[in-house]
Design an enzyme around this catalytic site. Structure first.
Site, PDB file in Angstrom:
ATOM      1  N   ALA A  67       0.428  -1.236   0.159  1.00 57.11           N
ATOM      2  CA  ALA A  67       0.063  -0.023   0.278  1.00 57.11           C
ATOM      3  C   ALA A  67       0.644   0.853   0.378  1.00 57.11           C
ATOM      4  CB  ALA A  67      -0.445  -0.302   1.518  1.00 57.11           C
ATOM      5  N   GLY A 127       0.092  -5.118   0.597  1.00 55.95           N
ATOM      6  CA  GLY A 127      -0.935  -5.755  -0.079  1.00 55.95           C
ATOM      7  C   GLY A 127      -0.959  -6.592  -1.378  1.00 55.95           C
ATOM      8  N   GLU A 130      -1.228  -9.575  -0.735  1.00 57.73           N
ATOM      9  CA  GLU A 130      -2.411 -10.144  -0.401  1.00 57.73           C
ATOM     10  C   GLU A 130      -3.549 -10.263  -1.436  1.00 57.73           C
ATOM     11  OE1 GLU A 130      -2.143  -6.970   2.849  1.00 57.73           O
ATOM     12  OE2 GLU A 130      -2.864  -8.330   4.657  1.00 57.73           O
ATOM     13  N   GLU A 152       4.161  -5.685   7.107  1.00 61.51           N
ATOM     14  CA  GLU A 152       4.111  -4.347   7.681  1.00 61.51           C
ATOM     15  C   GLU A 152       4.687  -3.741   9.240  1.00 61.51           C
ATOM     16  OE1 GLU A 152       2.407  -6.302   5.899  1.00 61.51           O
ATOM     17  OE2 GLU A 152       1.194  -5.875   4.513  1.00 61.51           O
TER      18      GLU A 152
END
Ligand code: NAD
Length: 737
Positions: A67, A127, A130, A152
């Site tokens: 992200a 992300g 993911e 993260e």
């Protein structure tokens, strides 16, 4: 919808190939625009009969970096506004909905009842990984550079798009916990053996293989959406779960001392999520994400460890004028402990290195150290034998200064002795090109005073490495009074080339990092003299967030060095500049008992050969511990460790040694491991609030000694309610006063 970040090609079999390729970016990241567009693609996948399945790949060298953290910053700003305007609850709800968007989009794709394959062509993190986990299969192109993982936690966050829920449903919870809590980045072979990737294929076959999977699996569904799904490591309340969970929280507590809210949140999200159906589990994850993203730890870690570190690595402080420095061949003079390390990292970056010492025997000894270090790496499987050979070929030991005629850059790392350095500077300047920059790795001698030995002081600069050189990522670039922009730029080009992080520091005793570290070590010494048991000193320092206790650290650096620095400080600045209690302690250890630290097997600890180090029992005779250690205020002791370093950093700002706040923060984490959750020495003060910090210093000064007296700058900032980042522009080199 007009797609700017994705290309969509639907083939004659109805398979949609989605190629993610964001314009004007070197890597794909999730930002609001990309989420909006991909959401639209998922809508089409669900709605259009003609689309039978979907392959997701990337048009870049890598798949996706995760992200965009600036998007998170914007979310937090919106939250703060909403909180002020509408109150806590509605603001939280809005933030929860916002952070859930990516997660919900991935879930809609996963439950679209059409097969989706992630065709992973390169690194997929956060992300990005993911998204791949939400696909029904992951096929990766053979690529040594690919890394997969959820890092993260390293910026104080938790995965928020299903990562904490899908991984522990794919692999045993214990493995999932390790992967996510440590933010591990896996190479493809490891990811394949853990079954986080289904297949690794030649890059040229990637899309064809992905499409073939879709044709073979027209009714794909995630395992957890199929009947009879069982957790791979057993349910939470099962004999398997009983082995994992109690131990997991104990280990997390031991490793983090409760300083990292994200670690706790990851454990909670996984534990609670595995007890409930998948969609509820995603909401649990989003709830923890919403809480962690608002934590001061996440804010500080994102700023220092992501934004600032990225800026500094990209050369934010490099003067723009000078042309890039040619760095094909360099000389490292002094083939000792530091010189060998510096030569090794330079050769690793592809440079040819002349490793110079007084005679061939000493020069060869330096190269032997490199051979030993690389052989260890090969034995541990971290380096290929052929790479080791190629690297070693680039290191040329010599004692002949004539070899230095054509070199591009010099790093000096000879004995810390003025006369030796002077001799080396003169000999080198006599042979190198007229525009070649000379950099010294001195740790205590002012750069300006060494530059005076050079006929070209403007071309003289400091590059202060930390030991062990191959592992420590920070280099302090020291500007002497006459150091030119060209010399500064060359030093920064060199540090960038060897892939370390530079911070620019003005010339002063101890520069920046050592000033802070010496205070940390002194605080440990003084606690011993106050009667705090040694084990308590060490443990409380780690609980405060330091990676090693002050006594262990001192043993590593050498106690006789601490003694020498103390004596030099006394000689230069007068008896009042040193603390008598510390001086007496070091005198007992170093002068009377010849305990020099790890290097002679005797320091605060004993180092039995082949055995584990243990605290030296004789220490209690020098510093008798209190028979009632409970009387010490544990919080005070822990905060003293951090406050003494942060206060010294504030003094460095006032003295003009530090001119960019980012450098103090990043430098303190990379250089001496200052409590990373705080975001660094100055963020520690800013997060606490300058007023509170000054009040704490004054309280400590009264209770523990005037070394804690806050400096003028801090007091002025406290009065005005200023923060370091608020008062000083990040790029500026403004003076503090
Ligand atoms: P060291 O004693 O291990 O190595 C010094 C080397 O310099 C030896 O190999 C010696 O033979 C060589 N040398 C001496 N005189 C020479 C000459 N005239 N010409 C060529 N070579 C000569 O010392 P070290 O720990 O590697 O420290 C080197 C420098 O790095 C010092 O300035 C020190 O302050 C600085 N430094 C050390 C550390 C550390 O942790 N040890 C950290 C940062 C900076």
């Amino acid at each position: 919808m007009d797609l700017k970040n994705f290309k969509l090609d639907i083939d004659t079999d109805g398979i949609a190939l989605v190629t993610w390729d964001m314009p004007q970016r070197s890597m794909n990241v999730w930002n609001e625009e990309a989420i909006g567009e991909f959401s639209h693609i998922v809508d089409r996948l669900i709605a259009e009969e003609a689309i039978k399945g979907m392959v997701i790949t990337s048009g870049k060298d890598t798949f996706c970096a995760g992200a965009d953290l600036t998007m998170l910053a914007a979310m937090k700003d919106r939250f703060a506004r909403a909180q002020a305007e509408r109150g806590e609850k509605p603001a939280m709800k809005a933030l929860f909905d916002e952070v859930s968007k990516l997660s919900q989009m991935c879930r809609r794709m996963e439950t679209a009842k059409k097969p989706v394959v992630a065709a992973i062509n390169g690194t997929a993190l956060g992300g990005g990984f993911e998204l791949a986990l939400a696909a029904h299969a992951r096929i990766a192109a053979q690529n040594d550079k690919t890394r997969l993982g959820l890092p993260e936690v390293k910026v104080g966050l938790i995965p928020g798009s299903g990562g904490t829920q899908r991984i522990p449903r794919m692999i045993p919870a214990q493995d999932a916990l390790q992967l996510i809590v440590q933010g591990q980045e896996l190479k493809l072979d490891r990811a394949l053996s853990m079954k986080l990737v289904d297949k690794v294929v030649p890059a040229s076959d990637l899309i064809a293989e992905a499409k073939a999977w879709i044709k073979a699996n027209p009714k794909a569904a995630a395992p957890w959406d199929r009947d009879g799904f069982k957790l791979p490591g057993g349910a939470v309340y099962s004999p398997g779960g009983a082995q994992v969970w109690p131990a997991a929280s104990a280990i997390a507590r031991r490793e983090t001392n409760g300083n990292y809210p994200a670690v706790k949140a990851i454990l909670q999200a996984i534990y609670e999520g595995l007890l409930v159906p998948f969609d509820t589990a995603l909401r649990i994850e989003a709830r923890y994400f919403t809480s962690v993203v608002r934590s001061p730890e996440a804010a500080a870690m994102i700023r220092s460890l992501f934004m600032s570190m990225g800026d500094l690595n990209k050369g934010a402080r490099r003067p723009a004028g000078p042309a890039p420095t040619k760095l094909e061949t360099i000389a490292v003079i002094g083939a000792g402990f530091m010189g060998a390390g510096i030569a090794q990292v330079s050769a690793r970056a592809g440079m040819k290195v002349y490793l110079v010492d007084r005679d061939m025997e000493a020069a060869n000894k330096g190269k032997d150290h490199i051979i030993q270090a690389l052989t260890d790496q090969v034995n541990k499987g971290r380096m290929k034998s052929a790479d080791k050979d190629a690297l070693l070929e680039r290191v040329v030991p010599t004692a002949d200064y004539e070899d230095l005629r054509g070199i591009d850059f010099v790093v000096e790392a000879v004995f810390e002795n003025r006369d030796v350095k002077k001799d080396v500077i003169e000999k080198t300047l006599a042979v190198i090109g007229k525009d070649v920059i000379f950099a010294s790795n001195t740790s205590t001698l002012p750069i300006s005073s060494l530059a005076a030995y050079s006929s070209r002081p403007a071309d003289f600069v400091g590059v202060h490495f930390f030991s062990p050189v191959d592992r420590m990522m920070l280099v302090e670039v020291i500007q002497g009074k006459k150091t030119s922009e060209r010399a500064l730029a060359a030093a920064m080009d060199y540090v960038k080339a060897i892939r370390k992080t530079p911070i620019v520091v003005n010339d002063s005793r101890g520069f920046f990092a050592n000033r802070c570290v010496l205070n940390y070590v002194r605080e440990g010494h003084l606690m011993l003299t106050e009667g705090v048991p040694a084990a308590m000193v060490e443990n409380l320092a780690r609980m405060a967030g330091m990676p090693v206790g002050p006594l262990s650290l001192n043993d590593e650096v050498a106690l006789d060095l601490a003694w020498k620095i103390l004596q030099a400080t006394k000689a230069d600045l007068g008896a009042k500049a040193v603390d008598v209690r510390q001086e007496q302690l070091l005198e007992e250890l170093v002068v009377k008992r010849e305990r020099f630290g790890r290097k002679n097997g005797k320091g605060f600890y004993d180092y039995p050969q082949g055995g584990k180090k243990t605290l030296w029992p004789g220490l209690v005779d020098i510093c008798p511990p209190s028979d009632n250690p409970d009387k010490f205020d544990r919080d005070d002791l822990m905060r003293r460790f951090l406050v003494t370093q942060a206060l010294e950093a504030a003094r460095c700002v006032e003295d003009g040694v530090i001119t960019d706040m980012r450098e103090a923060d990043v430098g303190s984490i990379l250089g001496f491991g200052f409590a990373p959750f705080s975001g660094g020495v100055l963020s520690y003060i800013d997060t606490m609030g300058t007023e509170s910090f000054v009040a704490l210093c004054e309280y400590f000064a009264k209770k523990y000694g005037k070394r804690f007296k806050p400096n003028k700058l801090l007091k002025e900032m406290a009065e005005k309610g200023e923060t370091f980042y608020g008062r000083f522009a990040t790029h500026g080199t403004k003076q503090a006063a």
